[in-house]
Design a protein around this motif. Sequence first.
Motif, short mmCIF file in Angstrom:
data_model
loop_
_atom_site.label_atom_id
_atom_site.label_comp_id
_atom_site.label_asym_id
_atom_site.label_seq_id
_atom_site.Cartn_x
_atom_site.Cartn_y
_atom_site.Cartn_z
N LYS A 56 56.11 7.81 -16.31
CA LYS A 56 57.04 6.74 -16.69
C LYS A 56 56.60 6.07 -17.99
N GLY A 57 55.31 5.97 -18.20
CA GLY A 57 54.78 5.28 -19.36
C GLY A 57 54.35 6.17 -20.50
N PHE A 58 54.68 7.45 -20.43
CA PHE A 58 54.25 8.35 -21.49
C PHE A 58 54.95 7.97 -22.79
N GLU A 59 54.19 7.90 -23.86
CA GLU A 59 54.72 7.42 -25.13
C GLU A 59 55.80 8.34 -25.69
N ASP A 60 56.94 7.76 -26.01
CA ASP A 60 58.06 8.41 -26.70
C ASP A 60 58.80 9.48 -25.92
N ARG A 61 58.50 9.66 -24.63
CA ARG A 61 59.28 10.61 -23.83
C ARG A 61 59.09 10.32 -22.35
N GLU A 62 59.90 10.97 -21.53
CA GLU A 62 59.92 10.72 -20.09
C GLU A 62 59.29 11.85 -19.28
N TRP A 63 58.48 12.67 -19.89
CA TRP A 63 57.83 13.78 -19.20
C TRP A 63 56.47 14.01 -19.84
#
Length: 146
Positions: A56-63
Amino acid sequence: MTPDTNDHSNTDLTKADFERLSHFRYRLRVFLRHSENICRKHGLTALQYQLLLHLKGFEDREWATVSELSDKLQAKHHGTVALIDRCVEAKLVERRPSASDGRRIEVHLLPRGAELTETIAREHQPELAYLQDEFRLPGWPTGEES
């Protein structure tokens, strides 16, 4: 490990240094125990929640890829694969082939995983606010910014 711009490895430690480190470790353990209890209440392990949170918290993307998640979790690749397998079985995440590189597998949150992540993260906020006030961590909003 991040580089230490203030290398104190050759300096004698004072009683105050040990007291600060002891207090920090204590507060960190209190936070982790509190987090474990919240996760257990929602039927997750702390590691499952951490995996969901990093997605959920990955920078700049949702995966994220398995390797990226291994790094975030500071875990071995095979351990991360097993954790992802358990989260897939629980219908929290799914693996998808990358649209840009068919050799790469992406791990994505499913709606149930996203909902649990949000609920659990919300329950962490009071303890995070306490830590923020006590330690003034860089990058966190201050009381004046709220």
